[in-house]
Write a protein that holds these residues in place. Structure first.
Motif, PDB file in Angstrom:
ATOM      1  N   THR A   2       0.835  -1.183   0.000  1.00  0.00           N
ATOM      2  CA  THR A   2       0.000   0.000   0.000  1.00  0.00           C
ATOM      3  C   THR A   2       0.876   1.243   0.000  1.00  0.00           C
ATOM      4  O   THR A   2       1.890   1.300   0.690  1.00  0.00           O
ATOM      5  N   SER A   3       0.469   2.233  -0.759  1.00  0.00           N
ATOM      6  CA  SER A   3       1.201   3.493  -0.805  1.00  0.00           C
ATOM      7  C   SER A   3       1.240   4.124   0.586  1.00  0.00           C
ATOM      8  O   SER A   3       0.243   4.097   1.312  1.00  0.00           O
ATOM      9  N   ASP A  65       1.059  18.315  -3.731  1.00  0.00           N
ATOM     10  CA  ASP A  65       1.277  17.233  -2.775  1.00  0.00           C
ATOM     11  C   ASP A  65       2.534  16.460  -3.151  1.00  0.00           C
ATOM     12  O   ASP A  65       2.936  16.435  -4.315  1.00  0.00           O
ATOM     13  N   PHE A  66       3.143  15.790  -2.175  1.00  0.00           N
ATOM     14  CA  PHE A  66       4.370  15.028  -2.430  1.00  0.00           C
ATOM     15  C   PHE A  66       4.168  13.976  -3.513  1.00  0.00           C
ATOM     16  O   PHE A  66       5.006  13.820  -4.399  1.00  0.00           O
ATOM     17  N   ASP A  67       3.067  13.233  -3.429  1.00  0.00           N
ATOM     18  CA  ASP A  67       2.844  12.171  -4.411  1.00  0.00           C
ATOM     19  C   ASP A  67       2.611  12.741  -5.810  1.00  0.00           C
ATOM     20  O   ASP A  67       3.109  12.190  -6.801  1.00  0.00           O
ATOM     21  N   ILE A  82       4.873   6.443 -13.401  1.00  0.00           N
ATOM     22  CA  ILE A  82       4.787   5.657 -12.171  1.00  0.00           C
ATOM     23  C   ILE A  82       3.439   4.939 -12.131  1.00  0.00           C
ATOM     24  O   ILE A  82       2.396   5.548 -12.333  1.00  0.00           O
ATOM     25  N   ASP A  83       3.523   3.657 -11.834  1.00  0.00           N
ATOM     26  CA  ASP A  83       2.344   2.818 -11.684  1.00  0.00           C
ATOM     27  C   ASP A  83       1.870   2.835 -10.227  1.00  0.00           C
ATOM     28  O   ASP A  83       0.683   2.996  -9.956  1.00  0.00           O
ATOM     29  N   VAL A 109       9.150   3.037  -6.111  1.00  0.00           N
ATOM     30  CA  VAL A 109       8.022   3.086  -7.040  1.00  0.00           C
ATOM     31  C   VAL A 109       8.137   1.941  -8.047  1.00  0.00           C
ATOM     32  O   VAL A 109       9.210   1.374  -8.249  1.00  0.00           O
ATOM     33  N   THR A 110       7.022   1.631  -8.670  1.00  0.00           N
ATOM     34  CA  THR A 110       7.028   0.781  -9.854  1.00  0.00           C
ATOM     35  C   THR A 110       6.556   1.640 -11.011  1.00  0.00           C
ATOM     36  O   THR A 110       5.803   2.600 -10.819  1.00  0.00           O
TER      37      THR A 110
END
Length: 146
Positions: A2-3, A65-67, A82-83, A109-110
């Motif tokens: 989970t992220s 946001d960071f993501d 990024i997946d 990351v994937t």
């Protein structure tokens, strides 16, 4: 996996910790793996820290946001999408060219696919074996080999 961003308190905690440390700017970085190899980008000769190999990374823009910044910067610098953001791997602080205390937040990351790599800010890329990294900073080496 989970992220880390699935927990709303995760990003808030990073911000509060940074405020206490006097951090003025954030950079996000992605560790993109292909088996035991990781993607590294080389800074051009006319840039800050010339010739240094680094992770795909970039500044978090105001209001971002960071993501969101991680997705944007990875695509801008490599052409890769990024997946999933799979893990928070750590941070380190440094002084930027402008003198601002900057904190790099690094994530595993994937990506949808690992090729082709399209460089926009760097002059070379390499898929480096974790055990034989080229000229990276000690902080990046620690994150990659940890």
């Amino acid at each position: 996996m989970t992220s880390p961003f699935a927990d709303p308190s995760f990003a808030r905690g990073l911000l509060l910790d940074a405020q206490e440390a006097g951090v003025a700017r954030f950079v996000v970085a992605a560790i993109i793996a292909d088996g035991e190899r990781v993607l590294l980008l080389r800074r051009p000769a006319d840039d800050f820290m010339p010739g240094l190999w680094e992770l795909p990374s970039g500044k978090v823009e105001p209001g971002e946001d960071f993501d969101q910044a991680l997705l944007r910067e990875t695509e801008e610098e490599t052409g890769l999408t990024i997946d999933r953001i799979t893990a928070y791997l750590g941070q380190f602080d440094y002084t930027s060219r402008s003198g601002a205390l900057t904190r790099q937040l690094t994530f595993g990351v994937t990506v949808e696919k690992t090729a082709p790599i399209t460089l926009t800010e760097h002059d070379d890329h390499i898929w480096a074996d974790r055990a034989q990294l080229p000229g990276v900073s000690d902080a990046v080496r620690e994150l990659i080999t940890h």
